[in-house]
Design an enzyme around this catalytic site. Structure first.
Site, PDB file in Angstrom:
ATOM      1  N   PRO A  24       9.662   6.540   6.762  1.00  0.00           N
ATOM      2  CA  PRO A  24       9.945   5.139   6.677  1.00  0.00           C
ATOM      3  C   PRO A  24       8.896   4.653   7.003  1.00  0.00           C
ATOM      4  CG  PRO A  24      11.834   6.595   6.714  1.00  0.00           C
ATOM      5  CD  PRO A  24      10.702   7.177   6.705  1.00  0.00           C
ATOM      6  N   LEU A  27      -6.253  13.496   1.425  1.00  0.00           N
ATOM      7  CA  LEU A  27      -5.934  11.624   1.152  1.00  0.00           C
ATOM      8  C   LEU A  27      -7.738  12.450   0.779  1.00  0.00           C
ATOM      9  CD1 LEU A  27      -3.795  10.628   3.470  1.00  0.00           C
ATOM     10  CD2 LEU A  27      -3.500  11.082   1.585  1.00  0.00           C
ATOM     11  N   ARG A  74      -9.511 -14.625 -30.061  1.00  0.00           N
ATOM     12  CA  ARG A  74      -9.103 -16.102 -30.259  1.00  0.00           C
ATOM     13  C   ARG A  74      -9.382 -17.569 -29.581  1.00  0.00           C
ATOM     14  NH1 ARG A  74      -2.967 -17.572 -29.217  1.00  0.00           N
ATOM     15  NH2 ARG A  74      -2.814 -19.476 -28.252  1.00  0.00           N
ATOM     16  N   GLU A  85      -2.355   6.034  -0.353  1.00  0.00           N
ATOM     17  CA  GLU A  85      -3.633   6.542  -0.200  1.00  0.00           C
ATOM     18  C   GLU A  85      -5.180   5.585   1.424  1.00  0.00           C
ATOM     19  OE1 GLU A  85      -5.517   9.443  -1.453  1.00  0.00           O
ATOM     20  OE2 GLU A  85      -3.446   9.996  -2.219  1.00  0.00           O
ATOM     21  N   HIS A  93      -6.431  -1.130   1.250  1.00  0.00           N
ATOM     22  CA  HIS A  93      -7.524  -1.838   1.547  1.00  0.00           C
ATOM     23  C   HIS A  93      -7.864  -2.115   2.982  1.00  0.00           C
ATOM     24  CE1 HIS A  93     -10.559  -3.649  -0.177  1.00  0.00           C
ATOM     25  NE2 HIS A  93     -10.855  -4.931   0.576  1.00  0.00           N
ATOM     26  N   THR A 150       5.424  10.363  -4.307  1.00  0.00           N
ATOM     27  CA  THR A 150       4.298  10.862  -5.600  1.00  0.00           C
ATOM     28  C   THR A 150       5.367  11.832  -6.153  1.00  0.00           C
ATOM     29  OG1 THR A 150       2.276   9.184  -5.711  1.00  0.00           O
ATOM     30  CG2 THR A 150       3.379  10.649  -7.603  1.00  0.00           C
ATOM     31  N   GLN A 191     -18.251 -21.480 -21.767  1.00  0.00           N
ATOM     32  CA  GLN A 191     -19.202 -21.032 -20.452  1.00  0.00           C
ATOM     33  C   GLN A 191     -17.555 -20.414 -19.214  1.00  0.00           C
ATOM     34  OE1 GLN A 191     -21.758 -24.232 -18.996  1.00  0.00           O
ATOM     35  NE2 GLN A 191     -22.784 -23.961 -21.292  1.00  0.00           N
TER      36      GLN A 191
HETATM   37  C1  LIG Z   1       3.708   4.086  -5.781  1.00  0.00           C
HETATM   38  C2  LIG Z   1       3.753   4.608  -4.357  1.00  0.00           C
HETATM   39  C3  LIG Z   1       3.093   6.034  -4.215  1.00  0.00           C
HETATM   40  C4  LIG Z   1       2.966   6.879  -2.851  1.00  0.00           C
HETATM   41  N1  LIG Z   1       2.720   7.650  -2.349  1.00  0.00           N
HETATM   42  C5  LIG Z   1       2.936   8.816  -1.618  1.00  0.00           C
HETATM   43  C6  LIG Z   1       2.602   9.955  -1.447  1.00  0.00           C
HETATM   44  O1  LIG Z   1       2.472  10.979  -2.648  1.00  0.00           O
HETATM   45  N2  LIG Z   1       2.853  10.710  -0.264  1.00  0.00           N
HETATM   46  C7  LIG Z   1       2.939   9.856   0.161  1.00  0.00           C
HETATM   47  O2  LIG Z   1       2.766  10.673   1.638  1.00  0.00           O
HETATM   48  N3  LIG Z   1       2.629   8.253   0.196  1.00  0.00           N
HETATM   49  C8  LIG Z   1       2.548   7.844  -0.672  1.00  0.00           C
HETATM   50  N4  LIG Z   1       2.999   6.425  -0.529  1.00  0.00           N
HETATM   51  C9  LIG Z   1       2.481   5.667   0.853  1.00  0.00           C
HETATM   52  C10 LIG Z   1       0.994   4.745   0.956  1.00  0.00           C
HETATM   53  O3  LIG Z   1       0.334   6.099   1.188  1.00  0.00           O
HETATM   54  C11 LIG Z   1       1.511   4.199   2.251  1.00  0.00           C
HETATM   55  O4  LIG Z   1       2.349   2.700   1.430  1.00  0.00           O
HETATM   56  C12 LIG Z   1       0.057   3.313   2.740  1.00  0.00           C
HETATM   57  O5  LIG Z   1      -0.244   5.119   3.643  1.00  0.00           O
HETATM   58  C13 LIG Z   1       0.365   2.622   3.236  1.00  0.00           C
HETATM   59  O6  LIG Z   1       1.093   2.427   4.681  1.00  0.00           O
HETATM   60  P1  LIG Z   1       2.881   1.546   4.011  1.00  0.00           P
HETATM   61  O7  LIG Z   1       3.428   0.934   3.101  1.00  0.00           O
HETATM   62  O8  LIG Z   1       4.352   1.465   5.227  1.00  0.00           O
HETATM   63  O9  LIG Z   1       2.357   0.089   4.984  1.00  0.00           O
HETATM   64  P2  LIG Z   1       1.568  -0.538   6.099  1.00  0.00           P
HETATM   65  O10 LIG Z   1       1.077   0.961   6.909  1.00  0.00           O
HETATM   66  O11 LIG Z   1       2.882  -0.644   6.776  1.00  0.00           O
HETATM   67  O12 LIG Z   1       0.570  -1.351   6.117  1.00  0.00           O
HETATM   68  C14 LIG Z   1       0.826  -2.544   5.688  1.00  0.00           C
HETATM   69  C15 LIG Z   1      -0.115  -3.623   5.483  1.00  0.00           C
HETATM   70  O13 LIG Z   1      -0.302  -3.808   7.037  1.00  0.00           O
HETATM   71  C16 LIG Z   1      -1.963  -3.506   7.155  1.00  0.00           C
HETATM   72  N5  LIG Z   1      -2.249  -2.687   8.655  1.00  0.00           N
HETATM   73  C17 LIG Z   1      -1.767  -1.714   8.613  1.00  0.00           C
HETATM   74  N6  LIG Z   1      -2.070  -1.532  10.135  1.00  0.00           N
HETATM   75  C18 LIG Z   1      -3.128  -2.091  10.378  1.00  0.00           C
HETATM   76  C19 LIG Z   1      -4.495  -2.206  10.630  1.00  0.00           C
HETATM   77  N7  LIG Z   1      -4.367  -1.110  12.077  1.00  0.00           N
HETATM   78  N8  LIG Z   1      -5.171  -2.951  11.036  1.00  0.00           N
HETATM   79  C20 LIG Z   1      -5.761  -3.634   9.614  1.00  0.00           C
HETATM   80  N9  LIG Z   1      -4.196  -4.211   8.984  1.00  0.00           N
HETATM   81  C21 LIG Z   1      -3.546  -3.149   9.375  1.00  0.00           C
HETATM   82  C22 LIG Z   1      -1.712  -2.501   5.849  1.00  0.00           C
HETATM   83  O14 LIG Z   1      -3.761  -2.522   5.619  1.00  0.00           O
HETATM   84  C23 LIG Z   1      -0.843  -2.979   4.751  1.00  0.00           C
HETATM   85  O15 LIG Z   1      -1.783  -4.348   4.672  1.00  0.00           O
HETATM   86  C24 LIG Z   1       2.992   6.219  -1.975  1.00  0.00           C
HETATM   87  C25 LIG Z   1       3.008   4.176  -2.026  1.00  0.00           C
HETATM   88  C26 LIG Z   1       3.278   4.340  -3.341  1.00  0.00           C
HETATM   89  C27 LIG Z   1       3.588   2.826  -3.309  1.00  0.00           C
END
Ligand SMILES: Cc1cc2nc3c(=O)[nH]c(=O)nc-3n(C[C@H](O)[C@H](O)[C@H](O)COP(=O)(O)OP(=O)(O)OC[C@H]3O[C@@H](n4cnc5c(N)ncnc54)[C@H](O)[C@@H]3O)c2cc1C
Length: 389
Positions: A138, A243, A272, A368, A371, A168, A284
């Protein structure tokens, strides 16, 4: 939905072998027959099509590019083409296959004991056991190195405590590969369904990857034998190397979603009519969108193929895979949004696949390695300076 006959602007197919085209055609037909007629219904109902697991196993999708233990031993390009076609169906289905093969079977094959390989790989290849990959927590997503899940050694066992989020296939998995901090660093543990103290719960209310199961995992004093730990890897490089495998497949998969949206929008625009009974494809500004889309799809295909060929020669680096995942998911999302616009109001309805792909790709953009994180990987590769912190 309009029929799909592939997208090939620059004689891309000329770069593929007959065997590669055959693999692609097999998966294409599977998706047309088994997935597309019902995917919108599963998406509406947020239902994972579990009945497809044995069919996909039979076709060799699980761990398709791994060696031995009943795996199909395909090349990485063939594997990529499987991912492309599956994601043309739905990113959720491709996610399931990615997790099963690249995130669970791969580390068992690469870092597992012989006993772990014999126990799990044939079962997982046959779809008789489902795996999930528990890395994210979390409070730790982009920075998994901060993880709080702990593994404390207790004689011949380990006691695991912690929580994983966004996993997942979590609730349908027979085995979870849980990454936890042990005394000697981050280690991977195979935690079987039903182990006392180990529970999972589905995350409800997703607007994305609705045909895929996403769960939380909770571990409270979970006792696992030390023989369940992957002996061959220690530290973050364990999960990160998995990964890299999965991201490679995602780079190809995103092309499939982009092709589906492009094809749908193109056929729609030719049919369409607006203003003087002229097809909207004759305007265009609509043509400019198609020119951008097909150019980006073509570049994405060439990028995927080059990384695939390098991977087959053992020369693909994580930073190459970052470029592939970052670029191809971004262009797929942009293409989905443009295609949605071309369909006007119909673009928001699930009579057409575009909005579903667009919503799915929002998750693919984030998971994974987001971006942004892949931007920093590429930045580090070219400058030599890590800018994560
Ligand atoms: C549908 C789904 C399936 C998933 N399945 C899996 C799974 O099977 N196993 C698993 O382990 N995880 C899984 N994940 C988790 C996923 O890998 C994470 O959500 C992901 O790594 C991003 O982490 P976060 O959501 O905590 O976002 P955060 O890390 O909190 O990031 C939030 C934002 O801050 C940006 N950010 C963070 N740090 C930086 C930095 N240093 N510089 C610039 N920008 C930054 C990020 O790019 C993003 O835009 C899944 C997620 C989803 C949505």
């Amino acid at each position: 939905m309009f029929p799909f006959h592939g997208v090939d602007y620059l004689e891309f197919d000329g770069l593929l072998s007959d065997e590669e085209k055959l693999v692609r055609q097999t998966v294409r037909e599977f998706v047309d027959r088994e997935v597309l007629p019902q995917i919108e219904e599963w998406n509406r109902e947020a239902k994972f099509p579990k009945h497809l697991v044995p069919l996909m196993a039979e076709l060799g999708f699980f761990g398709a590019n791994l060696r031995g233990y009943g795996c199909a031993e395909m090349s990485n390009v063939q594997y990529g083409l499987i991912m492309q076609e599956l994601e043309r169906g739905d990113s959720g289905l491709r996610s399931f296959v990615s997790v099963q093969g690249a995130l669970v079977m791969y580390p068992i094959r690469e870092y597992g004991s012989e006993e772990q390989r014999q126990r799990w790989l044939p079962l997982m290849q046959q779809g008789k056991a489902i795996g999930c990959f528990g890395l994210t927590e979390p409070d730790f997503g982009s920075n998994p190195g901060g993880m709080r899940t702990r593994a404390r050694q207790n004689g011949d066992s380990y006691i695991l405590n912690g929580e994983k989020a966004w996993i997942t296939s979590g609730t349908i998995a027979d085995v979870a590969l849980v990454w936890a901090r042990a005394q000697d660093g981050i280690r991977g543990f195979l935690v079987e369904k039903g182990t006392p103290g180990f529970t999972s719960k589905d995350i409800k209310g997703k607007w994305s990857l609705r045909a895929s199961v996403t769960s939380t995992l909770a571990l409270q004093d979970v006792l696992v034998p030390a023989t369940n730990m992957l002996p061959g890897v220690k530290g973050l490089k364990g999960p990160l190397s998995c990964l890299t495998q999965a991201r490679y497949g995602i780079g190809w998969g995103a092309i499939g979603a982009a092709m589906a949206c492009y094809n749908e929008a193109l056929e729609y625009a030719k049919a369409r009519k607006q203003f003087d009974e002229k097809p909207i494809a004759s305007h265009q500004m609509i043509q400019a969108k198609f020119a951008d889309m097909i150019t980006e799809i073509t570049k994405a295909q060439l990028l995927a193929l080059q990384v695939g060929r390098l991977k087959d020669q053992g020369r693909a680096e994580p930073a190459h895979v970052s470029m592939l995942k970052r670029n191809n998911v971004k262009i797929a999302l942009d293409i989905a949004r443009s295609a949605r616009d071309i369909l006007g109001a119909n673009g928001v309805a699930d009579e057409y696949p575009i909005f579903r792909h667009m919503c799915n790709l929002e998750s693919v953009y984030t998971y994974e390695g987001t971006h942004n994180i892949h931007t920093l990987v590429i930045g580090e590769r070219v400058t030599g300076i890590a800018a994560y912190k």
